[in-house]
Write a protein that holds these residues in place. Structure first.
Motif, PDB file in Angstrom:
ATOM      1  N   GLY A 456       4.458   6.484   4.836  1.00 17.21           N
ATOM      2  CA  GLY A 456       4.045   7.572   3.951  1.00 17.21           C
ATOM      3  C   GLY A 456       4.465   7.327   2.517  1.00 17.21           C
ATOM      4  N   LEU A 457       5.643   6.750   2.345  1.00 17.66           N
ATOM      5  CA  LEU A 457       6.111   6.441   0.998  1.00 17.66           C
ATOM      6  C   LEU A 457       5.241   5.365   0.363  1.00 17.66           C
ATOM      7  CD1 LEU A 457       8.293   6.952  -1.151  1.00 17.66           C
ATOM      8  CD2 LEU A 457       9.651   5.152  -0.080  1.00 17.66           C
ATOM      9  N   ALA A 458       4.888   4.353   1.159  1.00 18.58           N
ATOM     10  CA  ALA A 458       4.040   3.282   0.627  1.00 18.58           C
ATOM     11  C   ALA A 458       2.675   3.827   0.217  1.00 18.58           C
ATOM     12  CB  ALA A 458       3.877   2.177   1.665  1.00 18.58           C
ATOM     13  N   GLY A 459       2.118   4.741   1.022  1.00 20.02           N
ATOM     14  CA  GLY A 459       0.823   5.316   0.679  1.00 20.02           C
ATOM     15  C   GLY A 459       0.845   6.094  -0.613  1.00 20.02           C
ATOM     16  N   TRP A 460       1.996   6.644  -0.949  1.00 16.13           N
ATOM     17  CA  TRP A 460       2.118   7.396  -2.205  1.00 16.13           C
ATOM     18  C   TRP A 460       2.383   6.467  -3.387  1.00 16.13           C
ATOM     19  CZ3 TRP A 460       6.537   8.266  -5.360  1.00 16.13           C
ATOM     20  CH2 TRP A 460       6.379   9.265  -6.324  1.00 16.13           C
ATOM     21  N   MET A 461       3.178   5.401  -3.170  1.00 17.15           N
ATOM     22  CA  MET A 461       3.608   4.542  -4.274  1.00 17.15           C
ATOM     23  C   MET A 461       2.583   3.484  -4.656  1.00 17.15           C
ATOM     24  SD  MET A 461       7.590   3.936  -3.230  1.00 17.15           S
ATOM     25  CE  MET A 461       7.634   2.460  -4.213  1.00 17.15           C
ATOM     26  N   ASN A 462       1.918   2.887  -3.680  1.00 18.50           N
ATOM     27  CA  ASN A 462       1.056   1.740  -3.983  1.00 18.50           C
ATOM     28  C   ASN A 462      -0.009   2.042  -5.038  1.00 18.50           C
ATOM     29  OD1 ASN A 462       2.355  -0.161  -2.401  1.00 18.50           O
ATOM     30  ND2 ASN A 462       1.121   0.231  -0.587  1.00 18.50           N
ATOM     31  N   PRO A 463      -0.714   3.172  -4.960  1.00 17.58           N
ATOM     32  CA  PRO A 463      -1.720   3.439  -6.008  1.00 17.58           C
ATOM     33  C   PRO A 463      -1.103   3.552  -7.406  1.00 17.58           C
ATOM     34  CG  PRO A 463      -2.109   4.837  -4.098  1.00 17.58           C
ATOM     35  CD  PRO A 463      -0.773   4.191  -3.884  1.00 17.58           C
ATOM     36  N   ILE A 464       0.124   4.073  -7.475  1.00 13.91           N
ATOM     37  CA  ILE A 464       0.786   4.203  -8.778  1.00 13.91           C
ATOM     38  C   ILE A 464       1.124   2.825  -9.342  1.00 13.91           C
ATOM     39  CG2 ILE A 464       2.846   5.074  -9.946  1.00 13.91           C
ATOM     40  CD1 ILE A 464       2.869   7.356  -7.885  1.00 13.91           C
ATOM     41  N   PHE A 465       1.726   1.978  -8.493  1.00  7.58           N
ATOM     42  CA  PHE A 465       2.114   0.647  -8.961  1.00  7.58           C
ATOM     43  C   PHE A 465       0.899  -0.230  -9.235  1.00  7.58           C
ATOM     44  CE2 PHE A 465       6.345   1.365  -6.719  1.00  7.58           C
ATOM     45  CZ  PHE A 465       6.992   1.659  -7.901  1.00  7.58           C
ATOM     46  N   GLN A 466      -0.173   0.009  -8.522  1.00  9.91           N
ATOM     47  CA  GLN A 466      -1.377  -0.796  -8.754  1.00  9.91           C
ATOM     48  C   GLN A 466      -1.923  -0.557 -10.156  1.00  9.91           C
ATOM     49  OE1 GLN A 466      -4.473  -0.201  -5.836  1.00  9.91           O
ATOM     50  NE2 GLN A 466      -5.385  -2.196  -6.274  1.00  9.91           N
ATOM     51  N   ARG A 467      -1.769   0.669 -10.649  1.00 12.34           N
ATOM     52  CA  ARG A 467      -2.210   0.961 -12.012  1.00 12.34           C
ATOM     53  C   ARG A 467      -1.219   0.436 -13.045  1.00 12.34           C
ATOM     54  NH1 ARG A 467      -3.398   6.030  -9.540  1.00 12.34           N
ATOM     55  NH2 ARG A 467      -1.521   6.931 -10.463  1.00 12.34           N
ATOM     56  N   ALA A 468       0.065   0.363 -12.675  1.00 11.61           N
ATOM     57  CA  ALA A 468       1.098  -0.003 -13.649  1.00 11.61           C
ATOM     58  C   ALA A 468       1.260  -1.505 -13.810  1.00 11.61           C
ATOM     59  CB  ALA A 468       2.434   0.615 -13.233  1.00 11.61           C
ATOM     60  N   PHE A 469       0.978  -2.272 -12.751  1.00 13.82           N
ATOM     61  CA  PHE A 469       1.190  -3.718 -12.787  1.00 13.82           C
ATOM     62  C   PHE A 469      -0.146  -4.443 -12.924  1.00 13.82           C
ATOM     63  CE2 PHE A 469       5.167  -2.380 -10.984  1.00 13.82           C
ATOM     64  CZ  PHE A 469       6.092  -3.340 -11.403  1.00 13.82           C
ATOM     65  N   PRO A 470      -0.165  -5.609 -13.592  1.00 12.27           N
ATOM     66  CA  PRO A 470      -1.409  -6.384 -13.694  1.00 12.27           C
ATOM     67  C   PRO A 470      -1.770  -7.012 -12.345  1.00 12.27           C
ATOM     68  CG  PRO A 470       0.413  -7.631 -14.627  1.00 12.27           C
ATOM     69  CD  PRO A 470       0.957  -6.271 -14.304  1.00 12.27           C
ATOM     70  N   ALA A 471      -3.040  -7.332 -12.168  1.00 11.34           N
ATOM     71  CA  ALA A 471      -3.483  -7.954 -10.922  1.00 11.34           C
ATOM     72  C   ALA A 471      -2.927  -9.362 -10.782  1.00 11.34           C
ATOM     73  CB  ALA A 471      -5.012  -7.979 -10.867  1.00 11.34           C
TER      74      ALA A 471
END
Length: 488
Positions: A456-471
């Protein structure tokens, strides 16, 4: 009472652990022992376990012994934990029969028996070990005392006060130069502490010639004369605005102190290193406010900013002239008493390996496998020592041109944590080492599974970090890596 019939129920079957996306990388860590690896892994991904697994595998297959392997981390607490986990892993391998043959079992038993003969510790204690083995080449007492951060701070404080006494007795000219630019020794104490923490960094030289005090004085006088005709004589109904208050203060200093003393002159110029605004209702008209604000800005750009730059660079040079001998006094005091702080140990070890090819070859044979945990905390001197110990060319003095011998170096780190500049550790050094590993035929492995966090934590965090970090990784930022949780 009638005996109750006991009922038993089968324990629920434990769910099988789902296959991990990075299982192939973890298997290579355990089996591909002739390749140099940099393992990039986030928090909770089992970084330390992967390092321990490789240590056990190296011993089991005979690629290394406990005496020819060095495992390095960056705090004593982490080193103690790593040693404990390595011992447990050896015991578990022997208890479960993980050794594939009697020879492997014998190697594991020998490692467990001789555990204290191996090196598992901090980078500073590792460098101290190198120095004690070859003290003659670096000209130190082999029985030197290692100063920790607190002991070093106490000794540095004592040396600072001893140097001040010596300076007052023997260096009046240096003290007069300080006073001439409005500085006292106590103003430089923080700079002394900082420079002593980074002795390998050469500070900028500063400016040898003093600023043009006559030109600065003339410019300030002309500006204040112009202001006297523009600023209202009487206090405006709305009060003095920021610009008017500053000008009144400057005029007061001119009347009470004057500008003949260059120190008072530059103190006054320092007051102008700000941008107060003119408030329309405090001036006779909007046009008058805007006109004088433009005049003030032109004076700041044309006179104040260049004057402050020259003055600060001149003071900087005078401060360094005082601090240079102080730093040498502190260094000489440590050597005279056979006391080395952490930076001494790193710098002397790097110099020992850089300047002595024979010594470098000796230690390369002594420590054939070097494994490093929390590599993102590595600073330039630590990276230099690691590459000298594992580099292919024992005569090359520029560590950035070296590439590690195949399989000699194993690093585990998290580039996303390489942001704190702890003792000059930063992502530039991290990327420089990564490039060196790749040049030598090594590889970068990614561990993406996370054993610490819930899904559940990963589901909440991953979209945030995906926007913050470059591909893809950039020189200043690590690439986005999703949190692939194992725990449901």
């Amino acid at each position: 009472m009638p005996e109750r019939k006991r009922r038993t129920a089968a324990a629920p079957a434990r769910p099988a652990r789902p296959a991990m996306a990075d299982e192939a990388a973890r298997e290579r860590i355990r089996t591909d022992l002739e390749t140099t690896f940099l393992v990039e892994a986030g928090a909770g991904s089992g970084k330390t376990k992967s390092l321990v697994d490789r240590m056990v595998a190296l011993i089991a297959c005979g690629q290394a012994t406990i005496q020819t392997m060095a495992a390095v981390t960056f705090t004593r607490k982490a080193a103690a934990e790593l040693r404990g986990r390595f011992q447990l892993a050896l015991e578990r391998s022997l208890r479960t029969g993980a050794a594939s043959d009697p020879e492997s079992e014998a190697r594991l038993r020998a490692a467990l028996r001789d555990l204290e003969q191996g090196f598992i510790g901090t980078i500073h204690s590792f460098c101290a070990r190198l120095l004690r083995e070859r003290p003659v080449e670096c000209g130190i007492d082999p029985d030197f005392e290692e100063l920790d951060d607190i002991e070093n701070a106490v000794f540095r404080e004592q040396c600072w006060h001893d140097y001040l006494v010596l300076a007052r007795l023997e260096a009046d000219d240096v003290l007069r130069d300080l006073d001439d630019v409005g500085l006292s020794p106590e103003d430089l104490k923080d700079a002394f502490n900082t420079l002593s923490d980074y002795p390998e960094v050469v500070p900028a030289a500063g400016r040898a010639e003093p600023p043009d005090f006559a030109g600065i004085r003339a410019g300030l006088e002309a500006f204040l004369n112009a202001a006297a005709g523009a600023v209202p004589d009487r206090r405006p109904e709305a009060g003095w605005d920021g610009l008017q208050s500053l000008l009144r203060r400057l005029e007061g200093r001119r009347g009470r102190l004057g500008f003949s003393d260059h120190r008072l002159l530059m103190e006054t110029i320092e007051l102008l290193d700000k941008s107060p605004r003119a408030t329309r209702k405090c001036w006779p008209s909007k046009e008058a406010a805007e006109a004088f604000e433009a005049t003030f800005q032109a004076f700041r750009d044309g006179v104040v900013s260049p004057a402050l730059r020259d003055w600060r660079e001149y003071r900087h040079a005078k401060g360094l002239a005082f601090l240079g001998p102080a730093l040498k006094f502190f260094e000489r005091s440590r050597r005279d008493r056979s006391r080395l702080n952490f930076q001494d140990q790193l710098l002397l070890a790097a110099e020992l390996l850089r300047e002595n090819p024979e010594v470098r070859r000796y230690f390369q044979a002594r420590y054939r496998r070097v494994l490093v945990d929390e590599f993102q905390d590595t600073d330039p001197i630590q990276a230099e020592v690691l590459f000298y110990l594992t580099g292919t060319d024992a005569g090359e003095k520029d560590w950035t041109k070296l590439v590690p011998l195949p399989g000699s170096l194993f690093l585990v780190g998290d580039p996303k944590q390489s942001i704190y500049r702890f003792r000059r550790a930063d992502i530039d050094i991290y990327n420089l080492v990564k490039d060196g590993i790749r040049r030598g035929g090594g590889e970068v492995l990614d561990l993406t599974a996370n054993f610490r966090s819930l899904s559940g934590l990963a589901g909440w965090m991953n979209p945030i970090f995906q926007r913050a970090f470059p591909a893809t990784a950039t020189p200043c930022q690590a690439a986005y890596a999703p949190l692939e949780t194992v725990r449901s």
